[in-house]
Design a protein around this motif. Structure first.
Motif, PDB file in Angstrom:
ATOM      1  N   CYS A  99      -9.822 -11.243  71.472  1.00 36.10           N
ATOM      2  CA  CYS A  99     -10.336 -10.102  70.705  1.00 36.10           C
ATOM      3  C   CYS A  99     -10.802  -8.994  71.645  1.00 36.10           C
ATOM      4  O   CYS A  99     -10.954  -9.199  72.846  1.00 36.10           O
ATOM      5  CB  CYS A  99     -11.526 -10.532  69.838  1.00 36.10           C
ATOM      6  SG  CYS A  99     -11.181 -11.826  68.630  1.00 36.10           S
ATOM      7  N   ARG A 100     -11.053  -7.849  71.054  1.00 38.96           N
ATOM      8  CA  ARG A 100     -11.714  -6.770  71.775  1.00 38.96           C
ATOM      9  C   ARG A 100     -13.209  -6.957  71.584  1.00 38.96           C
ATOM     10  O   ARG A 100     -13.681  -7.136  70.456  1.00 38.96           O
ATOM     11  CB  ARG A 100     -11.282  -5.419  71.207  1.00 38.96           C
ATOM     12  CG  ARG A 100     -11.997  -4.219  71.800  1.00 38.96           C
ATOM     13  CD  ARG A 100     -11.591  -3.983  73.226  1.00 38.96           C
ATOM     14  NE  ARG A 100     -12.390  -2.910  73.837  1.00 38.96           N
ATOM     15  CZ  ARG A 100     -12.305  -2.556  75.100  1.00 38.96           C
ATOM     16  NH1 ARG A 100     -11.471  -3.197  75.900  1.00 38.96           N
ATOM     17  NH2 ARG A 100     -13.046  -1.591  75.578  1.00 38.96           N
ATOM     18  N   VAL A 101     -13.989  -6.932  72.677  1.00 34.91           N
ATOM     19  CA  VAL A 101     -15.422  -7.211  72.592  1.00 34.91           C
ATOM     20  C   VAL A 101     -16.237  -6.033  73.113  1.00 34.91           C
ATOM     21  O   VAL A 101     -15.973  -5.509  74.203  1.00 34.91           O
ATOM     22  CB  VAL A 101     -15.792  -8.477  73.396  1.00 34.91           C
ATOM     23  CG1 VAL A 101     -17.304  -8.678  73.417  1.00 34.91           C
ATOM     24  CG2 VAL A 101     -15.100  -9.697  72.802  1.00 34.91           C
ATOM     25  N   ASP A 102     -17.219  -5.637  72.302  1.00 36.87           N
ATOM     26  CA  ASP A 102     -18.244  -4.695  72.734  1.00 36.87           C
ATOM     27  C   ASP A 102     -19.534  -5.493  72.883  1.00 36.87           C
ATOM     28  O   ASP A 102     -20.099  -5.943  71.878  1.00 36.87           O
ATOM     29  CB  ASP A 102     -18.429  -3.580  71.706  1.00 36.87           C
ATOM     30  CG  ASP A 102     -17.180  -2.724  71.549  1.00 36.87           C
ATOM     31  OD1 ASP A 102     -16.530  -2.443  72.574  1.00 36.87           O
ATOM     32  OD2 ASP A 102     -16.849  -2.340  70.415  1.00 36.87           O
TER      33      ASP A 102
ATOM     34  N   SER B 147      -9.104  -8.736  66.540  1.00 34.52           N
ATOM     35  CA  SER B 147     -10.209  -8.005  65.925  1.00 34.52           C
ATOM     36  C   SER B 147     -11.162  -7.475  66.986  1.00 34.52           C
ATOM     37  O   SER B 147     -11.078  -7.832  68.162  1.00 34.52           O
ATOM     38  CB  SER B 147     -10.964  -8.910  64.948  1.00 34.52           C
ATOM     39  OG  SER B 147     -11.492 -10.046  65.609  1.00 34.52           O
ATOM     40  N   THR B 148     -12.078  -6.606  66.581  1.00 33.93           N
ATOM     41  CA  THR B 148     -13.121  -6.094  67.476  1.00 33.93           C
ATOM     42  C   THR B 148     -14.444  -6.743  67.106  1.00 33.93           C
ATOM     43  O   THR B 148     -14.857  -6.700  65.947  1.00 33.93           O
ATOM     44  CB  THR B 148     -13.242  -4.561  67.364  1.00 33.93           C
ATOM     45  OG1 THR B 148     -12.013  -3.960  67.782  1.00 33.93           O
ATOM     46  CG2 THR B 148     -14.367  -4.053  68.248  1.00 33.93           C
TER      47      THR B 148
ATOM     48  N   SER C 125     -18.595  -7.283  68.042  1.00 38.19           N
ATOM     49  CA  SER C 125     -19.791  -6.834  68.745  1.00 38.19           C
ATOM     50  C   SER C 125     -20.603  -8.063  69.136  1.00 38.19           C
ATOM     51  O   SER C 125     -21.047  -8.803  68.255  1.00 38.19           O
ATOM     52  CB  SER C 125     -20.625  -5.907  67.852  1.00 38.19           C
ATOM     53  OG  SER C 125     -19.910  -4.731  67.528  1.00 38.19           O
TER      54      SER C 125
ATOM     55  N   LYS D 270     -19.737  -4.345  60.742  1.00 35.14           N
ATOM     56  CA  LYS D 270     -19.213  -4.830  62.025  1.00 35.14           C
ATOM     57  C   LYS D 270     -19.042  -6.346  62.005  1.00 35.14           C
ATOM     58  O   LYS D 270     -19.778  -7.068  61.333  1.00 35.14           O
ATOM     59  CB  LYS D 270     -20.171  -4.463  63.161  1.00 35.14           C
ATOM     60  CG  LYS D 270     -20.425  -2.978  63.331  1.00 35.14           C
ATOM     61  CD  LYS D 270     -19.228  -2.271  63.908  1.00 35.14           C
ATOM     62  CE  LYS D 270     -19.581  -0.831  64.242  1.00 35.14           C
ATOM     63  NZ  LYS D 270     -18.416  -0.088  64.819  1.00 35.14           N
TER      64      LYS D 270
ATOM     65  N   ASN E  84     -10.419  -6.525  78.037  1.00 39.71           N
ATOM     66  CA  ASN E  84     -10.744  -6.623  76.614  1.00 39.71           C
ATOM     67  C   ASN E  84     -12.237  -6.510  76.330  1.00 39.71           C
ATOM     68  O   ASN E  84     -12.659  -6.686  75.186  1.00 39.71           O
ATOM     69  CB  ASN E  84     -10.254  -7.965  76.038  1.00 39.71           C
ATOM     70  CG  ASN E  84      -8.761  -7.994  75.823  1.00 39.71           C
ATOM     71  OD1 ASN E  84      -8.107  -6.955  75.808  1.00 39.71           O
ATOM     72  ND2 ASN E  84      -8.222  -9.188  75.657  1.00 39.71           N
ATOM     73  N   LEU E  85     -13.035  -6.212  77.354  1.00 38.74           N
ATOM     74  CA  LEU E  85     -14.481  -6.254  77.171  1.00 38.74           C
ATOM     75  C   LEU E  85     -15.150  -5.033  77.788  1.00 38.74           C
ATOM     76  O   LEU E  85     -14.846  -4.649  78.915  1.00 38.74           O
ATOM     77  CB  LEU E  85     -15.041  -7.530  77.807  1.00 38.74           C
ATOM     78  CG  LEU E  85     -16.523  -7.841  77.623  1.00 38.74           C
ATOM     79  CD1 LEU E  85     -16.746  -9.352  77.628  1.00 38.74           C
ATOM     80  CD2 LEU E  85     -17.367  -7.217  78.748  1.00 38.74           C
ATOM     81  N   GLN E  86     -16.039  -4.442  77.018  1.00 41.57           N
ATOM     82  CA  GLN E  86     -16.939  -3.441  77.581  1.00 41.57           C
ATOM     83  C   GLN E  86     -18.362  -3.851  77.233  1.00 41.57           C
ATOM     84  O   GLN E  86     -18.593  -4.546  76.244  1.00 41.57           O
ATOM     85  CB  GLN E  86     -16.626  -2.045  77.058  1.00 41.57           C
ATOM     86  CG  GLN E  86     -16.835  -1.846  75.566  1.00 41.57           C
ATOM     87  CD  GLN E  86     -16.521  -0.410  75.136  1.00 41.57           C
ATOM     88  OE1 GLN E  86     -15.946   0.374  75.903  1.00 41.57           O
ATOM     89  NE2 GLN E  86     -16.910  -0.068  73.927  1.00 41.57           N
TER      90      GLN E  86
ATOM     91  N   ALA F 258     -13.407 -12.528  74.172  1.00 44.58           N
ATOM     92  CA  ALA F 258     -12.509 -11.506  74.711  1.00 44.58           C
ATOM     93  C   ALA F 258     -11.144 -12.052  75.103  1.00 44.58           C
ATOM     94  O   ALA F 258     -10.223 -11.283  75.376  1.00 44.58           O
ATOM     95  CB  ALA F 258     -13.153 -10.824  75.912  1.00 44.58           C
TER      96      ALA F 258
END
Length: 218
Positions: free
Chosen positions: A123-126, A103-104, A106, A166, A150-152, A120
């Protein structure tokens, strides 16, 4: 905001962090010195600029305190307050497992990035923080923990963003301008009203608060 744009910003703390990262010999020299803090500072100031020495001493102290608490503590980019407010590694990994793999997420108010990097791993992390230097620390620590792909991370006032729909993890600041963490949820930054709205609008996730907080609101 990308890592490059953060580093190129006019933020003094970011400028100092980047200079310290370009001077690894200072941190190595600090490790080799013995004696009082004053004596070590004097020796270092004969070789390096004062502001870099102060930054290195502060970072070295935080890394020493993180030993045994966080993986690769001796290499992490930390602050004393950031470390004190961060999640322990085992708790961060436990929380991370509660988020569906793939999952993504935030991560709001990411600080030094412990929770962001733990999440991360699967998962995908913002990640977001109001402080550009903390965003940079999150990115650099994610590299050390091998989850950077996986992280921005971006600079943002999370209270001014709509998180409707979200999946979120939030860790509001419990200190603000105070020396000690507050127990009053309404004094968190962002505060109680924001947290209540986040619960209602986000699709799911977690908010980190102190167990000593004043949960019985009137």
């Amino acid at each position: 905001m990308t890592e490059a744009s953060i580093e190129e910003s006019n933020n003094e703390e970011v400028r100092l962090l980047e200079a310290l990262r370009r001077t690894p010999e200072l941190l190595q020299r600090l490790k080799s010195l013995e004696g009082s803090e004053l004596a070590r500072q004097k020796a270092l100031r004969d070789e390096f600029p004062d502001e870099l020495v102060r930054a290195a001493m502060s970072l070295h102290e935080a890394r020493t305190k993180a030993a045994g608490l966080l993986p690769r503590a001796e290499e992490l980019w930390l602050t004393r307050v950031g470390l004190e407010q961060s999640t322990s590694w085992e708790v961060a990994r436990h929380k991370a497992r509660r988020f569906p793999a793939g999952s993504t997420v935030s991560d709001l108010c990411c600080g030094i990035g412990v929770d962001a990097s733990a999440i991360a791993a699967t998962c995908r992390v913002d990640a977001f923080d109001l402080n550009p230097a903390m965003v940079l620390r999150t990115l650099w620590n994610a590299e050390l923990w091998n989850v950077r792909d996986n992280l921005q991370a971006s600079v943002a006032d999370v209270a001014a963003v709509d998180w409707t729909g979200k999946l979120v993890h939030a860790d509001p600041d419990r200190r603000g301008q105070q020396d000690r963490p507050t127990k009053r949820l309404e004094l968190y930054q962002p505060g109680l009203e924001w947290m209540q709205q986040l619960i209602q609008t986000a699709s799911g996730g977690a908010i980190k608060i102190s167990p000593a907080s004043n949960f019985q609101q009137k």
